[in-house]
Design a protein around this motif. Structure first.
Motif, PDB file in Angstrom:
ATOM      1  N   ILE A   1      -0.389  -5.805   5.679  1.00  0.00           N
ATOM      2  CA  ILE A   1      -0.255  -4.622   4.980  1.00  0.00           C
ATOM      3  C   ILE A   1       1.296  -4.163   4.987  1.00  0.00           C
ATOM      4  O   ILE A   1       1.670  -3.821   6.208  1.00  0.00           O
ATOM      5  N   LEU A   2       1.755  -4.045   3.909  1.00  0.00           N
ATOM      6  CA  LEU A   2       3.207  -3.442   3.781  1.00  0.00           C
ATOM      7  C   LEU A   2       3.007  -2.020   3.116  1.00  0.00           C
ATOM      8  O   LEU A   2       2.667  -1.944   2.122  1.00  0.00           O
ATOM      9  N   VAL A   3       3.407  -1.123   3.742  1.00  0.00           N
ATOM     10  CA  VAL A   3       3.108   0.262   3.367  1.00  0.00           C
ATOM     11  C   VAL A   3       4.649   0.813   2.548  1.00  0.00           C
ATOM     12  O   VAL A   3       5.689   0.628   3.123  1.00  0.00           O
ATOM     13  N   LEU A   4       4.312   1.447   1.578  1.00  0.00           N
ATOM     14  CA  LEU A   4       5.299   2.255   0.759  1.00  0.00           C
ATOM     15  C   LEU A   4       5.313   3.658   1.044  1.00  0.00           C
ATOM     16  O   LEU A   4       4.042   4.078   0.908  1.00  0.00           O
ATOM     17  N   THR A   5       6.501   4.211   1.573  1.00  0.00           N
ATOM     18  CA  THR A   5       6.250   5.511   1.876  1.00  0.00           C
ATOM     19  C   THR A   5       7.638   6.419   1.351  1.00  0.00           C
ATOM     20  O   THR A   5       8.690   5.781   1.390  1.00  0.00           O
TER      21      THR A   5
ATOM     22  N   LEU B   1       0.785  -1.317  -0.013  1.00  0.00           N
ATOM     23  CA  LEU B   1       0.014  -0.025   0.201  1.00  0.00           C
ATOM     24  C   LEU B   1       0.931   1.260   0.063  1.00  0.00           C
ATOM     25  O   LEU B   1       1.657   1.752   0.894  1.00  0.00           O
ATOM     26  N   ASP B   2       0.788   2.141  -0.987  1.00  0.00           N
ATOM     27  CA  ASP B   2       1.535   3.370  -0.936  1.00  0.00           C
ATOM     28  C   ASP B   2       0.696   4.258  -0.344  1.00  0.00           C
ATOM     29  O   ASP B   2      -0.669   4.154  -0.148  1.00  0.00           O
ATOM     30  N   LEU B   3       1.153   5.261   0.432  1.00  0.00           N
ATOM     31  CA  LEU B   3       0.516   6.194   1.122  1.00  0.00           C
ATOM     32  C   LEU B   3      -0.064   7.388   0.446  1.00  0.00           C
ATOM     33  O   LEU B   3      -1.135   7.970   0.736  1.00  0.00           O
TER      34      LEU B   3
ATOM     35  N   VAL C   1      10.651   2.512   2.707  1.00  0.00           N
ATOM     36  CA  VAL C   1      10.867   3.853   2.245  1.00  0.00           C
ATOM     37  C   VAL C   1      11.170   3.984   0.888  1.00  0.00           C
ATOM     38  O   VAL C   1      12.225   3.293   0.300  1.00  0.00           O
ATOM     39  N   LYS C   2      10.610   4.673   0.113  1.00  0.00           N
ATOM     40  CA  LYS C   2      10.994   4.883  -1.501  1.00  0.00           C
ATOM     41  C   LYS C   2      12.061   5.831  -1.649  1.00  0.00           C
ATOM     42  O   LYS C   2      12.248   6.757  -0.689  1.00  0.00           O
ATOM     43  N   PRO C   3      13.161   5.661  -2.481  1.00  0.00           N
ATOM     44  CA  PRO C   3      13.198   4.495  -3.435  1.00  0.00           C
ATOM     45  C   PRO C   3      13.683   3.333  -2.865  1.00  0.00           C
ATOM     46  O   PRO C   3      14.471   3.413  -1.739  1.00  0.00           O
ATOM     47  N   PHE C   4      13.220   2.085  -3.130  1.00  0.00           N
ATOM     48  CA  PHE C   4      13.686   0.856  -2.617  1.00  0.00           C
ATOM     49  C   PHE C   4      13.960  -0.205  -3.948  1.00  0.00           C
ATOM     50  O   PHE C   4      13.730   0.104  -5.048  1.00  0.00           O
TER      51      PHE C   4
END
Length: 224
Positions: free
Chosen positions: A77-81, A52-54, A102-105
């Motif tokens: 849920i794995l959040v992308l932030t 899930l992106d924020l 944390v982006k970028p990954f």
């Protein structure tokens, strides 16, 4: 696994989906928060994990996460932030996320986080499955019948694992499709029949008792 990707950058969503499918998983993606929440609420039993992106249009990812947890849905849920601040990370976890990235990954790090989440399911799944003379190891991804190794394709392996986790149960084509293929897959395709035919040839031919059964008009069953 079957994974739902929620990411408004379609290029990134497609890239993650392609990478996951190369690893043998099925994946769908949606591009906004409202669609994500609706999909999760209606189809959460079809998915093993949500990425899930924020920063999402229509509904913020944190709000989606919080709403899902308020409905007592326990899907990981794995959040992308894009935010790496400690307080932001704390907020993400407090809203119900299981982990964050944390982006970028790198894709390798994403897969590592996914594997870590899947190692702590609500109910521990056995690594080795055994039915009569058939053995499947989910860790080594090897299959043996009567002590002899059987070479399977990635999809054949996943199909056999799914069947072996539900011994003596008749699984419909729809159940198999929803667990091993993505949301938009053509349900009228004969792809399952083809895979079952190939699987039967590999595990049953010349091995004595037949384990894989076709229940005509209903689906398939593996005898335990």
């Amino acid at each position: 696994m079957k994974i739902l990707i929620v990411e408004d950058e379609e290029k990134l969503a497609k890239s993650i989906k392609k990478g996951l499918e190369k690893e043998g998983h099925a994946a769908d993606y949606v591009l906004d928060g409202e669609s994500a929440q609706t999909r999760i609420e209606l189809h959460h039993e079809d998915y093993d994990l949500v990425i899930l992106d924020l920063m999402l249009p229509k509904r913020d990812g944190l709000v989606v996460c919080q709403n899902i947890r308020e409905k007592n849905l326990t899907i990981p849920i794995l959040v992308l932030t894009a935010k790496g601040d400690v307080n932001d990370k704390i907020e993400v976890l407090d809203k119900g996320a299981d982990d964050y990235l944390v982006k970028p990954f790198s894709f390798e790090e994403l897969m590592a986080r996914i594997r870590a989440l899947m190692r702590r399911p609500t109910e521990a799944l056995p690594i080795e499955l055994k039915l009569k003379t058939l053995t499947l190891n989910t860790s080594t991804r090897k299959v043996y019948r009567n002590g002899k190794e059987i070479n399977l394709t990635l999809k054949e392996f996943n199909l056999l694992e799914y069947l072996m986790r539900h011994p003596n149960q008749v699984l419909t084509r729809e159940q198999i499709l929803s667990n091993l293929w993505d949301f938009d897959f053509d349900s009228f395709s004969n792809i399952i029949d083809v895979h079952i035919k190939n699987l039967r040839k590999k595990i049953d031919t010349g091995n004595g008792q037949k384990l894989l059964e076709t229940i005509y008009g209903v689906g398939y069953r593996i005898k335990g």
